[in-house]
Enzyme design. Structure first.
Site, PDB file in Angstrom:
ATOM      1  N   LYS A 263       0.856  -1.205   0.000  1.00 38.67           N
ATOM      2  CA  LYS A 263       0.000   0.000   0.000  1.00 38.67           C
ATOM      3  C   LYS A 263       0.888   1.249   0.000  1.00 38.67           C
ATOM      4  CE  LYS A 263      -2.704   3.417   1.688  1.00 38.67           C
ATOM      5  NZ  LYS A 263      -2.282   4.754   2.138  1.00 38.67           N
ATOM      6  N   ASP A 279      -5.275   4.308 -15.960  1.00 40.77           N
ATOM      7  CA  ASP A 279      -6.283   3.521 -15.248  1.00 40.77           C
ATOM      8  C   ASP A 279      -5.627   2.870 -14.026  1.00 40.77           C
ATOM      9  OD1 ASP A 279      -8.000   1.503 -14.398  1.00 40.77           O
ATOM     10  OD2 ASP A 279      -8.650   0.974 -16.413  1.00 40.77           O
TER      11      ASP A 279
HETATM   12  P1  NDP Z   1      -8.104   3.503 -26.529  1.00 34.02           P
HETATM   13  O1  NDP Z   1      -9.332   2.700 -26.787  1.00 34.02           O
HETATM   14  O2  NDP Z   1      -8.288   4.964 -26.264  1.00 34.02           O
HETATM   15  O3  NDP Z   1      -7.120   3.246 -27.743  1.00 34.02           O
HETATM   16  C1  NDP Z   1      -5.886   3.896 -27.882  1.00 34.02           C
HETATM   17  C2  NDP Z   1      -6.033   5.157 -28.722  1.00 34.02           C
HETATM   18  O4  NDP Z   1      -4.787   5.823 -28.755  1.00 34.02           O
HETATM   19  C3  NDP Z   1      -6.449   4.817 -30.132  1.00 34.02           C
HETATM   20  O5  NDP Z   1      -7.433   5.716 -30.566  1.00 34.02           O
HETATM   21  C4  NDP Z   1      -5.155   5.023 -30.908  1.00 34.02           C
HETATM   22  O6  NDP Z   1      -5.355   5.502 -32.208  1.00 34.02           O
HETATM   23  C5  NDP Z   1      -4.510   6.138 -30.118  1.00 34.02           C
HETATM   24  N1  NDP Z   1      -3.066   6.226 -30.346  1.00 34.02           N
HETATM   25  C6  NDP Z   1      -2.430   7.313 -30.821  1.00 34.02           C
HETATM   26  N2  NDP Z   1      -1.120   7.094 -30.936  1.00 34.02           N
HETATM   27  C7  NDP Z   1      -0.907   5.826 -30.528  1.00 34.02           C
HETATM   28  C8  NDP Z   1       0.275   5.031 -30.431  1.00 34.02           C
HETATM   29  N3  NDP Z   1       1.478   5.498 -30.746  1.00 34.02           N
HETATM   30  N4  NDP Z   1       0.151   3.768 -29.948  1.00 34.02           N
HETATM   31  C9  NDP Z   1      -1.053   3.285 -29.587  1.00 34.02           C
HETATM   32  N5  NDP Z   1      -2.212   3.997 -29.685  1.00 34.02           N
HETATM   33  C10 NDP Z   1      -2.134   5.255 -30.158  1.00 34.02           C
HETATM   34  O7  NDP Z   1      -7.293   2.945 -25.301  1.00 34.02           O
HETATM   35  P2  NDP Z   1      -6.829   1.506 -24.923  1.00 34.02           P
HETATM   36  O8  NDP Z   1      -7.139   0.488 -25.959  1.00 34.02           O
HETATM   37  O9  NDP Z   1      -5.422   1.656 -24.512  1.00 34.02           O
HETATM   38  O10 NDP Z   1      -7.740   1.194 -23.667  1.00 34.02           O
HETATM   39  C11 NDP Z   1      -7.544   1.876 -22.463  1.00 34.02           C
HETATM   40  C12 NDP Z   1      -8.858   2.306 -21.890  1.00 34.02           C
HETATM   41  O11 NDP Z   1      -9.687   1.167 -21.731  1.00 34.02           O
HETATM   42  C13 NDP Z   1      -8.722   2.919 -20.546  1.00 34.02           C
HETATM   43  O12 NDP Z   1      -9.549   4.056 -20.507  1.00 34.02           O
HETATM   44  C14 NDP Z   1      -9.245   1.845 -19.613  1.00 34.02           C
HETATM   45  O13 NDP Z   1      -9.778   2.420 -18.444  1.00 34.02           O
HETATM   46  C15 NDP Z   1     -10.294   1.172 -20.422  1.00 34.02           C
HETATM   47  N6  NDP Z   1     -10.659  -0.209 -20.133  1.00 34.02           N
HETATM   48  C16 NDP Z   1      -9.930  -1.017 -19.320  1.00 34.02           C
HETATM   49  C17 NDP Z   1     -10.252  -2.336 -19.102  1.00 34.02           C
HETATM   50  C18 NDP Z   1      -9.367  -3.203 -18.253  1.00 34.02           C
HETATM   51  O14 NDP Z   1      -8.357  -2.738 -17.806  1.00 34.02           O
HETATM   52  N7  NDP Z   1      -9.720  -4.450 -18.003  1.00 34.02           N
HETATM   53  C19 NDP Z   1     -11.434  -2.920 -19.746  1.00 34.02           C
HETATM   54  C20 NDP Z   1     -12.126  -1.989 -20.620  1.00 34.02           C
HETATM   55  C21 NDP Z   1     -11.751  -0.696 -20.797  1.00 34.02           C
HETATM   56  P3  NDP Z   1      -6.025   4.607 -33.349  1.00 34.02           P
HETATM   57  O15 NDP Z   1      -7.491   4.794 -33.146  1.00 34.02           O
HETATM   58  O16 NDP Z   1      -5.510   5.195 -34.599  1.00 34.02           O
HETATM   59  O17 NDP Z   1      -5.605   3.195 -33.127  1.00 34.02           O
END
Ligand code: NDP
Length: 431
Positions: A263, A279
């Site tokens: 913690k 997150d």
């Molecule tokens: P996103 O869905 O926001 O996807 C990443 C975004 O970043 C995409 O739009 C991508 O663009 C853009 N991006 C820009 N530059 C880059 C780069 N260099 N590399 C990668 N991506 C890039 O986020 P995540 O898929 O990361 O998901 C995270 C979110 O999901 C958090 O908000 C989290 O709280 C939530 N979440 C978490 C869960 C869990 O932990 N179990 C379950 C469900 C949701 P492009 O569109 O062009 O690909």
């Protein structure tokens, strides 16, 4: 470039109004972000309303800075978002000592996320395994077609693994998510694979989702502290270093202590994860599972004192699937400010800063616990909380804290009574 020659001494004693000109003078933030930082409404209500459901307003927390972390030879002034008193002070204190001892060395083991599909109702599990593995290339292609933009950015699906666990055949996919944490992209890929996997296994999919147990995103931070920084008295310094090693061993054998030990590490880690728009539930879940990887819950950090070198060695390893893009990172203007303080780090750099902060926080906690104890400092903070709860204004707090500390045990009732007496005496004095 991060400014390294700033004299931070006395920063904590300065008034709120005096601190911002320092940030401005040393150009630690762009003029635009400096303006944002002082704005009343950092998160526009329209943006907040798009971020989650049933939005009624915004919830504010203190945004602080823990300066002068020396990590792999670079200096970082680290933004913290936390409501807990003493966390920022402890991290800053530890950063200062560790800087004098050469700073932190950090490294990334790997940076991939893991998705899983739980298949059930399969008659011949071994045959299903062979059939699925024979289609590895096709399955990787299907995953990548489901989220082509990550492939364009240099990432994408990398490896397939299968494990039988009880009634289930579990399909694991590792994905290079580049700068994103990857939950949505991995979930998209996993759902796209379900029809093929059901057909190949002749079974059913129970669920298809990312795993937060990010064992392919491990990060390590290390430091070595000269015992002379623990106490001016050489004998006391050695005793303290030995006790800190014992404290680290205690957290390996007793889950009650390990939970509190970890913690303390998360006091710092969560504060930076929140400040940078990541997150924190995902980070916490993954790290606590990692702490239990040997079958019982253990401390995540280890400390060892080498008497011949008079050095205390600290090490912390944990999953840190942090992002620099995606989620709410681009939406929250305060996150842009936090990232500006850190010179807009990429995901790998940020992960290393965060694990170094966790190690620093752990050092400060163990040092306090094995020497003066933490209550000495905390009683003053408790008195301050009571004073604020009783309604004391900024200029009344110091006097009220002093009175409360002189009359233990402290209670809210006493704080309220002393505050009204203080106000009466000021009224009487001024009339
Ligand atoms: P996103 O869905 O926001 O996807 C990443 C975004 O970043 C995409 O739009 C991508 O663009 C853009 N991006 C820009 N530059 C880059 C780069 N260099 N590399 C990668 N991506 C890039 O986020 P995540 O898929 O990361 O998901 C995270 C979110 O999901 C958090 O908000 C989290 O709280 C939530 N979440 C978490 C869960 C869990 O932990 N179990 C379950 C469900 C949701 P492009 O569109 O062009 O690909």
């Amino acid at each position: 470039m991060t400014k390294t020659n700033i004299n931070w001494s006395g920063f904590s004693k300065r008034s709120f109004d005096e601190r911002l000109p320092i940030i401005e003078r040393f150009q630690l933030l762009s003029p635009e972000n400096l303006k944002h930082l002082t704005a009343d409404h950092l998160l526009p209500i329209q943006t907040a309303n798009q971020m989650t459901e049933n939005v009624l307003g915004r919830f504010a927390l203190p945004f602080s800075i823990a300066p002068d972390f020396l990590i792999n030879g670079s200096t970082y002034h680290v933004p913290f978002v936390t409501e807990e008193p003493s966390v920022v002070a402890a991290a800053s204190f530890a950063a200062k000592i560790i800087r004098r001892s050469g700073g932190f060395k950090t490294y990334i083991h790997n940076r991939q996320m893991i998705g899983q599909i739980a298949l059930y109702g399969i008659d011949k599990i071994d045959k299903a395994k062979t059939t699925i593995l024979a289609k590895t290339e096709e399955l990787l292609a299907t995953a990548n077609q489901a989220y082509p933009s990550i492939v364009k950015r240099g990432g994408g699906a990398r490896q397939i693994r299968l494990e039988q666990k009880g009634y289930f055949l579990i399909f694991y996919l590792t994905v290079d998510t580049q700068e994103a944490m990857g939950a949505n992209m991995v979930n998209t890929m996993m759902e796209a694979l379900v029809p093929d996997l059901e057909a190949l296994s002749k079974g059913h999919s129970l669920m298809a989702i990312l795993s937060n147990y990010a064992t392919e995103s491990l990060v390590t931070a290390k430091c070595q502290i000269d015992s002379c920084f623990l106490s001016r008295d050489k004998e006391k310094a050695q005793q303290l270093a030995k006790k800190m090693e014992l404290a680290s061993q205690l957290a390996q054998v007793d889950p009650y202590r390990a939970t509190t030990h970890n913690k303390g590490i998360f006091n710092g880690i969560d504060a930076v994860v929140m400040a940078t728009g990541n997150d924190w539930r995902a980070i916490e879940a993954g790290a606590h599972a990692y702490a239990a990887r040997n079958g019982s819950y253990q401390g995540l950090s280890q400390w060892r004192f080498d008497q011949s070198q008079q050095l205390l060695f600290g090490e912390l390893t944990l999953p840190m699937p942090i992002a620099s893009k995606g989620g709410s990172i681009g939406l929250n203007p305060t996150v842009a400010i936090a990232r500006d303080f850190l010179n807009s780090p990429d995901a790998k750099t940020l992960a290393q800063v965060i694990v170094a902060v966790g190690l620093a926080q752990n050092f400060a906690a163990l040092k306090a616990l094995t020497s003066s104890g933490i209550q000495a400092g905390h009683m003053k903070l408790h008195a301050k909380s009571l004073a604020l709860l009783a309604g004391a204004s900024e200029h009344e707090v110091a006097a009220l804290v002093k009175t409360l500390l002189a009359d233990k045990p402290m209670t809210l009732e006493k704080a309220t009574t002393y505050l009204s007496k203080l106000r009466q005496s000021i009224d009487n004095g001024s009339t």
